[in-house]
Design an enzyme around this catalytic site. Structure first.
Site, PDB file in Angstrom:
ATOM      1  N   ARG A 163       0.821  -1.208   0.000  1.00  0.00           N
ATOM      2  CA  ARG A 163       0.000   0.000   0.000  1.00  0.00           C
ATOM      3  C   ARG A 163       0.850   1.251   0.000  1.00  0.00           C
ATOM      4  O   ARG A 163       0.326   2.359   0.041  1.00  0.00           O
ATOM      5  CB  ARG A 163      -0.832  -0.004   1.274  1.00  0.00           C
ATOM      6  CG  ARG A 163      -2.318  -0.060   1.047  1.00  0.00           C
ATOM      7  CD  ARG A 163      -2.925  -0.217   2.426  1.00  0.00           C
ATOM      8  NE  ARG A 163      -4.292   0.119   2.441  1.00  0.00           N
ATOM      9  CZ  ARG A 163      -5.272  -0.777   2.508  1.00  0.00           C
ATOM     10  NH1 ARG A 163      -5.021  -2.052   2.510  1.00  0.00           N
ATOM     11  NH2 ARG A 163      -6.510  -0.363   2.562  1.00  0.00           N
ATOM     12  N   ARG A 190     -21.985  -1.586   3.268  1.00  0.00           N
ATOM     13  CA  ARG A 190     -21.325  -2.875   3.534  1.00  0.00           C
ATOM     14  C   ARG A 190     -21.682  -3.377   4.935  1.00  0.00           C
ATOM     15  O   ARG A 190     -21.665  -2.630   5.903  1.00  0.00           O
ATOM     16  CB  ARG A 190     -19.810  -2.729   3.423  1.00  0.00           C
ATOM     17  CG  ARG A 190     -19.091  -3.988   3.887  1.00  0.00           C
ATOM     18  CD  ARG A 190     -17.636  -4.035   3.486  1.00  0.00           C
ATOM     19  NE  ARG A 190     -16.906  -2.838   3.831  1.00  0.00           N
ATOM     20  CZ  ARG A 190     -15.705  -2.552   3.350  1.00  0.00           C
ATOM     21  NH1 ARG A 190     -15.135  -3.370   2.486  1.00  0.00           N
ATOM     22  NH2 ARG A 190     -15.093  -1.449   3.691  1.00  0.00           N
ATOM     23  N   ARG A 229     -18.264  -2.256   9.811  1.00  0.00           N
ATOM     24  CA  ARG A 229     -16.887  -2.034  10.273  1.00  0.00           C
ATOM     25  C   ARG A 229     -16.755  -0.658  10.890  1.00  0.00           C
ATOM     26  O   ARG A 229     -17.317   0.308  10.377  1.00  0.00           O
ATOM     27  CB  ARG A 229     -15.929  -2.137   9.069  1.00  0.00           C
ATOM     28  CG  ARG A 229     -15.362  -3.515   8.896  1.00  0.00           C
ATOM     29  CD  ARG A 229     -14.636  -3.715   7.605  1.00  0.00           C
ATOM     30  NE  ARG A 229     -13.618  -2.725   7.264  1.00  0.00           N
ATOM     31  CZ  ARG A 229     -12.857  -2.793   6.176  1.00  0.00           C
ATOM     32  NH1 ARG A 229     -12.993  -3.808   5.332  1.00  0.00           N
ATOM     33  NH2 ARG A 229     -11.973  -1.858   5.916  1.00  0.00           N
TER      34      ARG A 229
HETATM   35  P1  AP5 Z   1      -8.661  -3.080   4.225  1.00  0.00           P
HETATM   36  O1  AP5 Z   1      -9.547  -4.016   4.926  1.00  0.00           O
HETATM   37  O2  AP5 Z   1      -7.710  -3.591   3.219  1.00  0.00           O
HETATM   38  O3  AP5 Z   1      -9.586  -1.940   3.612  1.00  0.00           O
HETATM   39  P2  AP5 Z   1      -9.613  -1.210   2.169  1.00  0.00           P
HETATM   40  O4  AP5 Z   1      -8.448  -1.333   1.293  1.00  0.00           O
HETATM   41  O5  AP5 Z   1      -9.996   0.145   2.548  1.00  0.00           O
HETATM   42  O6  AP5 Z   1     -10.609  -2.038   1.384  1.00  0.00           O
HETATM   43  P3  AP5 Z   1     -12.020  -2.467   1.806  1.00  0.00           P
HETATM   44  O7  AP5 Z   1     -11.951  -3.745   2.612  1.00  0.00           O
HETATM   45  O8  AP5 Z   1     -12.744  -1.307   2.453  1.00  0.00           O
HETATM   46  O9  AP5 Z   1     -12.750  -2.674   0.425  1.00  0.00           O
HETATM   47  P4  AP5 Z   1     -12.669  -3.755  -0.729  1.00  0.00           P
HETATM   48  O10 AP5 Z   1     -12.012  -3.127  -1.901  1.00  0.00           O
HETATM   49  O11 AP5 Z   1     -12.148  -5.074  -0.261  1.00  0.00           O
HETATM   50  O12 AP5 Z   1     -14.225  -3.856  -1.044  1.00  0.00           O
HETATM   51  P5  AP5 Z   1     -15.294  -5.038  -0.780  1.00  0.00           P
HETATM   52  O13 AP5 Z   1     -15.034  -6.175  -1.701  1.00  0.00           O
HETATM   53  O14 AP5 Z   1     -15.425  -5.320   0.687  1.00  0.00           O
HETATM   54  O15 AP5 Z   1      -7.797  -2.234   5.271  1.00  0.00           O
HETATM   55  C1  AP5 Z   1      -8.369  -1.709   6.447  1.00  0.00           C
HETATM   56  C2  AP5 Z   1      -7.288  -0.980   7.243  1.00  0.00           C
HETATM   57  O16 AP5 Z   1      -6.230  -1.891   7.614  1.00  0.00           O
HETATM   58  C3  AP5 Z   1      -6.573   0.162   6.520  1.00  0.00           C
HETATM   59  O17 AP5 Z   1      -7.288   1.384   6.566  1.00  0.00           O
HETATM   60  C4  AP5 Z   1      -5.255   0.227   7.326  1.00  0.00           C
HETATM   61  O18 AP5 Z   1      -5.430   0.867   8.568  1.00  0.00           O
HETATM   62  C5  AP5 Z   1      -4.957  -1.238   7.586  1.00  0.00           C
HETATM   63  N1  AP5 Z   1      -4.148  -1.833   6.491  1.00  0.00           N
HETATM   64  C6  AP5 Z   1      -4.539  -2.814   5.627  1.00  0.00           C
HETATM   65  N2  AP5 Z   1      -3.534  -3.094   4.775  1.00  0.00           N
HETATM   66  C7  AP5 Z   1      -2.487  -2.290   5.104  1.00  0.00           C
HETATM   67  C8  AP5 Z   1      -1.182  -2.103   4.580  1.00  0.00           C
HETATM   68  N3  AP5 Z   1      -0.736  -2.824   3.519  1.00  0.00           N
HETATM   69  N4  AP5 Z   1      -0.377  -1.173   5.156  1.00  0.00           N
HETATM   70  C9  AP5 Z   1      -0.797  -0.471   6.218  1.00  0.00           C
HETATM   71  N5  AP5 Z   1      -2.030  -0.574   6.764  1.00  0.00           N
HETATM   72  C10 AP5 Z   1      -2.880  -1.491   6.212  1.00  0.00           C
HETATM   73  O19 AP5 Z   1     -16.625  -4.289  -1.309  1.00  0.00           O
HETATM   74  C11 AP5 Z   1     -17.186  -3.207  -0.600  1.00  0.00           C
HETATM   75  C12 AP5 Z   1     -18.719  -3.345  -0.566  1.00  0.00           C
HETATM   76  O20 AP5 Z   1     -19.219  -3.172  -1.879  1.00  0.00           O
HETATM   77  C13 AP5 Z   1     -19.232  -4.712  -0.087  1.00  0.00           C
HETATM   78  O21 AP5 Z   1     -20.401  -4.530   0.665  1.00  0.00           O
HETATM   79  C14 AP5 Z   1     -19.539  -5.471  -1.396  1.00  0.00           C
HETATM   80  O22 AP5 Z   1     -20.595  -6.410  -1.216  1.00  0.00           O
HETATM   81  C15 AP5 Z   1     -19.944  -4.327  -2.320  1.00  0.00           C
HETATM   82  N6  AP5 Z   1     -19.551  -4.527  -3.725  1.00  0.00           N
HETATM   83  C16 AP5 Z   1     -18.394  -5.057  -4.202  1.00  0.00           C
HETATM   84  N7  AP5 Z   1     -18.375  -5.023  -5.536  1.00  0.00           N
HETATM   85  C17 AP5 Z   1     -19.536  -4.435  -5.924  1.00  0.00           C
HETATM   86  C18 AP5 Z   1     -20.110  -4.097  -7.201  1.00  0.00           C
HETATM   87  N8  AP5 Z   1     -19.490  -4.356  -8.337  1.00  0.00           N
HETATM   88  N9  AP5 Z   1     -21.312  -3.501  -7.219  1.00  0.00           N
HETATM   89  C19 AP5 Z   1     -21.979  -3.217  -6.060  1.00  0.00           C
HETATM   90  N10 AP5 Z   1     -21.491  -3.528  -4.827  1.00  0.00           N
HETATM   91  C20 AP5 Z   1     -20.278  -4.114  -4.761  1.00  0.00           C
END
Ligand code: AP5
Length: 216
Positions: free
Chosen positions: A88, A127, A160
């Protein structure tokens, strides 16, 4: 297949990771999921990570890198993996390259999921996650049959803590400042593939698997 998924919060990385993992028989390793497991079980690492996560900030690189390095040494990652949410930052990407070189392997492809900011806000705000099995749902786009109850295991759904609007705004800023530079980093290595992540889940899956098949 060794690949990385990059995209803003809520882009659908976790959702699409499941399909890629099943298609290529590789583990989907999400640093967010790993951190949340540590927080839930109260490990030292979880306690160190929690204050950054609840503020929508990145956990310091050294903590994150050590956790991923240990995970990559597990047996199931020996023949491939998908990294969701790691690297990241450019320093994380540089260390990942070094660590893979030491293991005699390299990344095959880095997929950037491209999605509009107003759409990621819609996805994140609706979500819901199951306390029991961790399955991810959405109140509008992928609802459960009974409100608040997981269809898969009957567990209770929760939101979350970092999905609150103020934290989401910060996570987006952090993405554009610290993670977006990876697009140039991997572009320069010739590893970057950009996939349009707008539209229904199954259409995005088809685009992704087609793009990956072209690279395999
Ligand atoms: P992390 O959990 O990785 O959060 P993020 O990158 O912000 O990603 P999300 O989990 O929010 O989203 P996603 O892209 O996976 O979407 P999803 O599939 O769930 O990280 C959380 C925290 O951990 C960070 O802020 C940081 O503090 C720490 N961290 C993690 N990695 C780190 C690193 N490398 N370095 C430092 N700190 C780190 O989909 C979202 C929603 O949309 C769901 O409800 C889903 O059902 C829906 N959805 C999905 N696709 C569609 C579609 N096509 N149409 C409609 N709805 C959809």
């Amino acid at each position: 297949m060794r690949l990385v998924l990059i995209g803003p919060p809520g882009a659908g990385k976790g959702t699409q990771a499941e399909f890629i993992s099943a298609r290529y028989h590789i583990p989907a390793i999400s640093t967010g999921v790993l951190f949340r497991e540590h927080v839930a079980t109260g490990t030292n690492l979880g306690q160190a990570a929690h204050r950054y996560m609840e503020a929508g900030e990145l956990v310091p690189d050294e903590v994150t890198i050590e956790m991923v390095s240990e995970r990559l040494d597990e047996k199931d990652a020996a023949n491939g993996f998908l990294l969701d949410g790691f690297p990241r930052t450019v320093p994380q990407a540089e260390v990942l390259d070094e660590q893979l070189t030491l293991r005699g392997v390299k990344l095959d492809v880095v997929v950037q999921l491209e999605v509009a900011t107003d759409e990621v806000i819609r996805r994140i705000s609706g979500r819901r996650i199951c306390h029991g099995c961790g399955r991810v749902w959405h109140v509008d786009f992928n609802p459960t049959k009974v409100d608040g109850v997981c269809d898969k295991c009957g567990g209770e759904l929760f939101q979350r803590e970092d999905d609150q609007p103020a934290t989401v705004r910060n996570r987006l800023e952090v993405f554009f400042e610290q993670t977006a530079p990876l697009i140039d980093f991997y572009g320069a290595q010739g590893k970057l593939v950009t996939v349009d992540a707008m539209g229904p889940v199954d259409e995005i899956t088809t685009r992704l698997l087609t793009a990956l098949a072209e690279r395999a």
